[in-house]
Design an enzyme around this catalytic site. Structure first.
Site, PDB file in Angstrom:
ATOM      1  N   ARG A   1       0.805  -1.239   0.000  1.00  0.00           N
ATOM      2  CA  ARG A   1       0.000   0.000   0.000  1.00  0.00           C
ATOM      3  C   ARG A   1       0.832   1.281   0.000  1.00  0.00           C
ATOM      4  O   ARG A   1       0.464   2.256  -0.638  1.00  0.00           O
ATOM      5  CB  ARG A   1      -0.940   0.021   1.206  1.00  0.00           C
ATOM      6  CG  ARG A   1      -2.070  -0.966   1.093  1.00  0.00           C
ATOM      7  CD  ARG A   1      -2.928  -0.876   2.321  1.00  0.00           C
ATOM      8  NE  ARG A   1      -3.891  -1.956   2.374  1.00  0.00           N
ATOM      9  CZ  ARG A   1      -4.353  -2.479   3.502  1.00  0.00           C
ATOM     10  NH1 ARG A   1      -3.937  -2.014   4.667  1.00  0.00           N
ATOM     11  NH2 ARG A   1      -5.214  -3.456   3.461  1.00  0.00           N
TER      12      ARG A   1
ATOM     13  N   CYS B   1      -9.571  -1.276   5.225  1.00  0.00           N
ATOM     14  CA  CYS B   1     -11.035  -1.131   5.258  1.00  0.00           C
ATOM     15  C   CYS B   1     -11.500   0.182   5.895  1.00  0.00           C
ATOM     16  O   CYS B   1     -12.384   0.863   5.365  1.00  0.00           O
ATOM     17  CB  CYS B   1     -11.653  -2.308   6.002  1.00  0.00           C
ATOM     18  SG  CYS B   1     -10.824  -2.719   7.537  1.00  0.00           S
TER      19      CYS B   1
ATOM     20  N   SER C   1     -15.244  -8.909  12.101  1.00  0.00           N
ATOM     21  CA  SER C   1     -15.029  -9.592  10.815  1.00  0.00           C
ATOM     22  C   SER C   1     -13.755  -9.099  10.139  1.00  0.00           C
ATOM     23  O   SER C   1     -13.157  -9.822   9.348  1.00  0.00           O
ATOM     24  CB  SER C   1     -16.233  -9.385   9.888  1.00  0.00           C
ATOM     25  OG  SER C   1     -16.444  -8.008   9.667  1.00  0.00           O
TER      26      SER C   1
ATOM     27  N   HIS D   1     -17.873  -1.420   9.938  1.00  0.00           N
ATOM     28  CA  HIS D   1     -17.133  -0.483  10.781  1.00  0.00           C
ATOM     29  C   HIS D   1     -17.898   0.851  10.892  1.00  0.00           C
ATOM     30  O   HIS D   1     -18.432   1.348   9.901  1.00  0.00           O
ATOM     31  CB  HIS D   1     -15.769  -0.168  10.172  1.00  0.00           C
ATOM     32  CG  HIS D   1     -14.801  -1.308  10.177  1.00  0.00           C
ATOM     33  ND1 HIS D   1     -14.979  -2.454  10.908  1.00  0.00           N
ATOM     34  CD2 HIS D   1     -13.603  -1.450   9.537  1.00  0.00           C
ATOM     35  CE1 HIS D   1     -13.933  -3.257  10.729  1.00  0.00           C
ATOM     36  NE2 HIS D   1     -13.089  -2.676   9.886  1.00  0.00           N
TER      37      HIS D   1
ATOM     38  N   ASN E   1     -17.331  -3.420   6.113  1.00  0.00           N
ATOM     39  CA  ASN E   1     -15.869  -3.493   5.985  1.00  0.00           C
ATOM     40  C   ASN E   1     -15.403  -4.655   5.128  1.00  0.00           C
ATOM     41  O   ASN E   1     -14.316  -4.612   4.566  1.00  0.00           O
ATOM     42  CB  ASN E   1     -15.223  -3.597   7.376  1.00  0.00           C
ATOM     43  CG  ASN E   1     -15.777  -4.749   8.193  1.00  0.00           C
ATOM     44  OD1 ASN E   1     -16.977  -4.795   8.467  1.00  0.00           O
ATOM     45  ND2 ASN E   1     -14.933  -5.685   8.575  1.00  0.00           N
TER      46      ASN E   1
END
Ligand code: A2P
Length: 345
Positions: free
Chosen positions: A101, A130, A160, A251, A324
């Site tokens: 990233r 996320c 999750s 989220h 998310n």
């Protein structure tokens, strides 16, 4: 019309399964699919678009047969090892892990925010974290109009996001509670925890990913650094506190923003309501605001509780909720593949 070949790596995980669902819903012009995981689930069966597939073990030769695209959701270690091999074989990888990233040569893409970056790929595109994805979808139209000066993130993140083991920790905690165990003891071994250092049921853990030397968690620094990269503002003032809460999915985030420019609150709300993939759920008279349970299963980012922060000049508070696993991972990755298909068709 041209047809493509796609590999799903980490197909058996929480995000991999969601990616299957999103791919089935979109039914893109993809004529061949292959599903990869670790040795553990190789040989298991997947029913996808009316056909049965056998999960294959990922190895160095998995990409020899030539794929156009691969979606990786198998963690950073697997991505670092296999995504470059896939790219060498001409496959474009959309990787959900944190492996690439912040690499300056690898685009970090949210299609609603910086789709123009997709064309700059050299075989790998990174899917952001996320909690960052949903935040930047909401922040981008505001930044374009009012210019963001500073952001304060406080997150309330579902289990999750920690994969199957995170979900198991919450479900086992609920089960233990129902069986009458003392839940007010933070001894991890008592609860057979798989993922979290303390029981997540009946708790909020201000600890997501590892702690760093600067006192922040890696999740907090991901939000800070990835927001800067996606918005193209490397020096933007941002701070974050990320918290795991006993919610199964979606989220929630409290976002405080300070703008350079003045705004009219009604115009700002109007702008949000008209922006791509944002749904404004904001009617306090009717007690309407975004909820995790409403966001789950959809790809929109829900925004509400939009109000002025009276403690500073040009300040704003809002509440932002998204699935998310879908928009925060699987759907964002599939949307990137969709854009790649548009570019290649
Ligand atoms: P497996 O089911 O065989 O372990 P989650 O984040 O929900 O735990 O899912 C992780 C996903 O990544 C699973 O599909 C898992 O496969 C896959 N995975 C983990 N390690 C590897 C690996 N070394 N090679 C390929 N897939 C992997």
């Amino acid at each position: 019309m041209k047809s493509f070949k796609l590999a799903l790596v980490g197909a058996t995980g929480v995000v991999g399964r969601a990616a299957q669902k999103v791919l089935e819903e979109k039914n893109l012009p993809i004529s061949e699919y292959a599903f990869f995981a670790s040795k553990k689930s190789a040989g298991s069966k997947i029913n996808f678009l009316g056909k049965e597939y056998i999960v294959r073990e990922l190895d160095e030769h998995s990409f020899d047969e030539g794929f156009d695209f691969a979606i990786f959701s198998a963690g950073a270690g697997t991505a670092k090892k296999y995504a470059p091999i896939a790219a060498e074989h001409g496959c474009i990888v959309v990787d959900n892990s944190s492996a690439f990233r912040m690499d300056k040569d690898i685009p970090l893409v949210v299609p609603e925010v910086n789709p123009e970056e997709i064309k700059n790929n050299h075989g790998i595109i990174a899917n952001p974290n996320c909690s960052t994805i949903q935040a930047v979808v909401a922040l981008k139209p505001l930044d374009d109009k009012y210019t963001i000066k500073r952001i304060v993130y406080s997150t309330y993140q579902a289990v999750s996001g920690a994969g199957r083991d995170g979900i198991d920790d919450l479900e086992n905690g609920i089960k233990n509670f129902k069986e009458g165990q003392d839940i007010n003891v933070a001894e991890s071994n008592k609860y057979d925890l798989k993922k979290f250092p303390y029981p997540i049921f009946n708790n909020c853990l201000p600890h997501i990913d590892v702690f760093l030397d600067n006192g922040y968690t890696k999740e907090e620094m991901k939000m800070i650094n990835e927001t800067r990269k996606i918005l193209g503002k490397p020096d933007l003032a941002i701070t974050a506190t990320t918290v795991r809460v006993p919610v199964l999915n979606s989220h929630s985030e409290s976002i405080n923003v300070e703008f350079e420019n003045e705004f009219d609150i009604n115009e700002l709300k109007d702008l949000l309501s008209k922006s791509q993939d944002i749904v404004l759920v904001d009617d306090i008279n009717e007690e309407k605001y975004p909820l995790a349970t409403s966001a789950t299963g959809q790809d929109n980012v829900l925004v509400g509780r939009v109000r002025r922060d009276y403690s500073i000049k040009n300040g704003l508070n809002f509440w932002c909720v998204a699935d998310n696993i879908r928009k925060g991972a699987a759907s964002n990755a599939v949307q990137i593949v969709e854009k790649l298909i548009e570019m290649k068709s």
